[in-house]
Design a protein around this motif. Sequence first.
Motif, PDB file in Angstrom:
ATOM      1  N   LEU A 191       0.825  -1.214   0.000  1.00 30.38           N
ATOM      2  CA  LEU A 191       0.000   0.000   0.000  1.00 30.38           C
ATOM      3  C   LEU A 191       0.857   1.260   0.000  1.00 30.38           C
ATOM      4  CD1 LEU A 191      -2.823  -1.054   2.500  1.00 30.38           C
ATOM      5  CD2 LEU A 191      -2.786  -1.222  -0.014  1.00 30.38           C
ATOM      6  N   LEU A 192       1.916   1.262   0.778  1.00 32.93           N
ATOM      7  CA  LEU A 192       2.786   2.443   0.843  1.00 32.93           C
ATOM      8  C   LEU A 192       3.545   2.675  -0.460  1.00 32.93           C
ATOM      9  CD1 LEU A 192       4.059   1.933   4.476  1.00 32.93           C
ATOM     10  CD2 LEU A 192       2.749   3.907   3.665  1.00 32.93           C
ATOM     11  N   SER A 193       4.056   1.603  -1.066  1.00 32.48           N
ATOM     12  CA  SER A 193       4.802   1.799  -2.314  1.00 32.48           C
ATOM     13  C   SER A 193       3.873   2.265  -3.433  1.00 32.48           C
ATOM     14  CB  SER A 193       5.573   0.546  -2.710  1.00 32.48           C
ATOM     15  OG  SER A 193       4.698  -0.501  -3.036  1.00 32.48           O
ATOM     16  N   ASN A 194       2.653   1.724  -3.495  1.00 32.69           N
ATOM     17  CA  ASN A 194       1.700   2.195  -4.505  1.00 32.69           C
ATOM     18  C   ASN A 194       1.365   3.666  -4.287  1.00 32.69           C
ATOM     19  OD1 ASN A 194       1.613  -0.347  -5.643  1.00 32.69           O
ATOM     20  ND2 ASN A 194      -0.415  -0.865  -4.861  1.00 32.69           N
ATOM     21  N   ALA A 195       1.122   4.049  -3.039  1.00 34.41           N
ATOM     22  CA  ALA A 195       0.779   5.443  -2.732  1.00 34.41           C
ATOM     23  C   ALA A 195       1.954   6.374  -3.023  1.00 34.41           C
ATOM     24  CB  ALA A 195       0.337   5.574  -1.280  1.00 34.41           C
ATOM     25  N   ALA A 196       3.171   5.937  -2.705  1.00 31.12           N
ATOM     26  CA  ALA A 196       4.351   6.782  -2.918  1.00 31.12           C
ATOM     27  C   ALA A 196       4.547   7.100  -4.396  1.00 31.12           C
ATOM     28  CB  ALA A 196       5.594   6.105  -2.343  1.00 31.12           C
ATOM     29  N   ARG A 197       4.170   6.178  -5.267  1.00 31.04           N
ATOM     30  CA  ARG A 197       4.290   6.437  -6.710  1.00 31.04           C
ATOM     31  C   ARG A 197       3.314   7.513  -7.171  1.00 31.04           C
ATOM     32  NH1 ARG A 197       5.168   0.762  -6.939  1.00 31.04           N
ATOM     33  NH2 ARG A 197       3.003   0.324  -7.471  1.00 31.04           N
ATOM     34  N   GLN A 198       2.342   7.827  -6.348  1.00 32.34           N
ATOM     35  CA  GLN A 198       1.353   8.855  -6.707  1.00 32.34           C
ATOM     36  C   GLN A 198       1.683  10.218  -6.103  1.00 32.34           C
ATOM     37  OE1 GLN A 198      -0.976   8.105  -8.941  1.00 32.34           O
ATOM     38  NE2 GLN A 198      -0.144   6.030  -8.916  1.00 32.34           N
ATOM     39  N   GLY A 199       2.776  10.312  -5.358  1.00 33.67           N
ATOM     40  CA  GLY A 199       3.121  11.584  -4.729  1.00 33.67           C
ATOM     41  C   GLY A 199       3.035  11.461  -3.221  1.00 33.67           C
ATOM     42  N   GLY A 200       2.429  12.413  -2.557  1.00 39.35           N
ATOM     43  CA  GLY A 200       2.346  12.421  -1.100  1.00 39.35           C
ATOM     44  C   GLY A 200       1.522  11.270  -0.552  1.00 39.35           C
ATOM     45  N   VAL A 201       1.910  10.839   0.657  1.00 40.81           N
ATOM     46  CA  VAL A 201       1.258   9.712   1.303  1.00 40.81           C
ATOM     47  C   VAL A 201       0.791  10.135   2.690  1.00 40.81           C
ATOM     48  CG1 VAL A 201       1.574   7.347   2.147  1.00 40.81           C
ATOM     49  CG2 VAL A 201       2.809   8.117   0.108  1.00 40.81           C
ATOM     50  N   ARG A 202      -0.405   9.707   3.044  1.00 40.75           N
ATOM     51  CA  ARG A 202      -0.927   9.925   4.397  1.00 40.75           C
ATOM     52  C   ARG A 202      -1.279   8.559   4.981  1.00 40.75           C
ATOM     53  NH1 ARG A 202      -2.845  13.142   8.148  1.00 40.75           N
ATOM     54  NH2 ARG A 202      -4.830  12.735   9.157  1.00 40.75           N
ATOM     55  N   VAL A 203      -0.794   8.293   6.200  1.00 42.52           N
ATOM     56  CA  VAL A 203      -1.037   7.020   6.877  1.00 42.52           C
ATOM     57  C   VAL A 203      -1.709   7.327   8.211  1.00 42.52           C
ATOM     58  CG1 VAL A 203       0.030   4.956   7.858  1.00 42.52           C
ATOM     59  CG2 VAL A 203       1.022   6.024   5.827  1.00 42.52           C
ATOM     60  N   GLU A 204      -2.807   6.631   8.468  1.00 46.60           N
ATOM     61  CA  GLU A 204      -3.529   6.799   9.735  1.00 46.60           C
ATOM     62  C   GLU A 204      -3.772   5.435  10.353  1.00 46.60           C
ATOM     63  OE1 GLU A 204      -6.798  10.014   9.346  1.00 46.60           O
ATOM     64  OE2 GLU A 204      -6.572   9.073   7.369  1.00 46.60           O
ATOM     65  N   LEU A 205      -3.573   5.354  11.653  1.00 47.54           N
ATOM     66  CA  LEU A 205      -3.854   4.138  12.409  1.00 47.54           C
ATOM     67  C   LEU A 205      -4.843   4.495  13.505  1.00 47.54           C
ATOM     68  CD1 LEU A 205      -3.342   1.210  13.383  1.00 47.54           C
ATOM     69  CD2 LEU A 205      -1.321   2.076  14.584  1.00 47.54           C
ATOM     70  N   GLU A 206      -5.973   3.796  13.518  1.00 45.85           N
ATOM     71  CA  GLU A 206      -6.988   3.999  14.553  1.00 45.85           C
ATOM     72  C   GLU A 206      -7.264   2.656  15.204  1.00 45.85           C
ATOM     73  OE1 GLU A 206     -10.490   5.585  12.754  1.00 45.85           O
ATOM     74  OE2 GLU A 206      -9.488   7.415  12.089  1.00 45.85           O
ATOM     75  N   ALA A 207      -7.502   2.681  16.509  1.00 43.21           N
ATOM     76  CA  ALA A 207      -7.798   1.446  17.228  1.00 43.21           C
ATOM     77  C   ALA A 207      -8.999   1.651  18.132  1.00 43.21           C
ATOM     78  CB  ALA A 207      -6.584   1.031  18.050  1.00 43.21           C
ATOM     79  N   SER A 208      -9.890   0.679  18.099  1.00 42.35           N
ATOM     80  CA  SER A 208     -11.018   0.632  19.023  1.00 42.35           C
ATOM     81  C   SER A 208     -10.935  -0.723  19.721  1.00 42.35           C
ATOM     82  CB  SER A 208     -12.336   0.783  18.256  1.00 42.35           C
ATOM     83  OG  SER A 208     -12.631  -0.404  17.539  1.00 42.35           O
ATOM     84  N   PRO A 209     -11.768  -0.968  20.715  1.00 42.64           N
ATOM     85  CA  PRO A 209     -11.725  -2.287  21.366  1.00 42.64           C
ATOM     86  C   PRO A 209     -12.053  -3.435  20.401  1.00 42.64           C
ATOM     87  CG  PRO A 209     -12.871  -0.726  22.765  1.00 42.64           C
ATOM     88  CD  PRO A 209     -12.636  -0.038  21.440  1.00 42.64           C
ATOM     89  N   GLU A 210     -12.809  -3.164  19.332  1.00 46.25           N
ATOM     90  CA  GLU A 210     -13.240  -4.213  18.411  1.00 46.25           C
ATOM     91  C   GLU A 210     -12.325  -4.405  17.207  1.00 46.25           C
ATOM     92  OE1 GLU A 210     -15.487  -1.545  19.081  1.00 46.25           O
ATOM     93  OE2 GLU A 210     -16.154  -2.621  20.858  1.00 46.25           O
ATOM     94  N   GLN A 211     -11.702  -3.313  16.740  1.00 52.06           N
ATOM     95  CA  GLN A 211     -10.913  -3.437  15.511  1.00 52.06           C
ATOM     96  C   GLN A 211      -9.798  -2.405  15.440  1.00 52.06           C
ATOM     97  OE1 GLN A 211     -12.991  -2.784  11.845  1.00 52.06           O
ATOM     98  NE2 GLN A 211     -13.169  -0.597  12.141  1.00 52.06           N
ATOM     99  N   VAL A 212      -8.887  -2.680  14.515  1.00 49.93           N
ATOM    100  CA  VAL A 212      -7.808  -1.754  14.182  1.00 49.93           C
ATOM    101  C   VAL A 212      -8.002  -1.396  12.709  1.00 49.93           C
ATOM    102  CG1 VAL A 212      -5.320  -1.531  13.887  1.00 49.93           C
ATOM    103  CG2 VAL A 212      -6.228  -2.736  15.879  1.00 49.93           C
ATOM    104  N   LEU A 213      -7.833  -0.117  12.397  1.00 46.49           N
ATOM    105  CA  LEU A 213      -8.003   0.346  11.024  1.00 46.49           C
ATOM    106  C   LEU A 213      -6.763   1.130  10.611  1.00 46.49           C
ATOM    107  CD1 LEU A 213     -10.027   0.597   8.643  1.00 46.49           C
ATOM    108  CD2 LEU A 213     -10.776   2.734   9.669  1.00 46.49           C
ATOM    109  N   VAL A 214      -6.178   0.715   9.482  1.00 50.51           N
ATOM    110  CA  VAL A 214      -5.026   1.422   8.908  1.00 50.51           C
ATOM    111  C   VAL A 214      -5.470   1.960   7.561  1.00 50.51           C
ATOM    112  CG1 VAL A 214      -2.664   1.221   8.052  1.00 50.51           C
ATOM    113  CG2 VAL A 214      -3.382  -0.124  10.047  1.00 50.51           C
ATOM    114  N   ARG A 215      -5.332   3.280   7.372  1.00 49.58           N
ATOM    115  CA  ARG A 215      -5.666   3.917   6.097  1.00 49.58           C
ATOM    116  C   ARG A 215      -4.388   4.452   5.463  1.00 49.58           C
ATOM    117  NH1 ARG A 215      -9.397   6.585   9.323  1.00 49.58           N
ATOM    118  NH2 ARG A 215     -11.480   5.709   9.212  1.00 49.58           N
TER     119      ARG A 215
END
Length: 145
Positions: A55-79
Amino acid sequence: MTLRPVEGDLRRHLEASVARCRTAGPGVPVEVTVPPEVVGLRFDPERLEQVFDVLLSNAARQGGVRVELEASPEQVLVRVSDRGPGIPEAELPRLFQPFPEGPARGEALGLYVASELAKLHGGALSAESRPGQGATFSVSLPRVA
């Protein structure tokens, strides 16, 4: 393929993937938002790092990259978002197929493997995009008690 899950801090592994992305593509801005605390999860570090690296290498080929990590008691989400031209809506349903036709063909096998690895973890990989506004790929992973 079998997973070798361990209990670990997902944040640390995501940050390692981001560091590799910065090293591989100097000059590409990478913005990272992660919680200050440990994000505990049972996962296979090697396999999830493969997902993040794709995901990071694909995004880097498009220019700027934003990475977000969120966690709740039920799940973890990486964007992982990019600032590229976006993906046509008609292409989105085919992104995670191993050999699709169309403009996303070059990234397809990597996205397919990343999607399958997310599924092996009990999670999912999804994509959102609007032409001209970049794309966001989200990895959701369940937190099992």
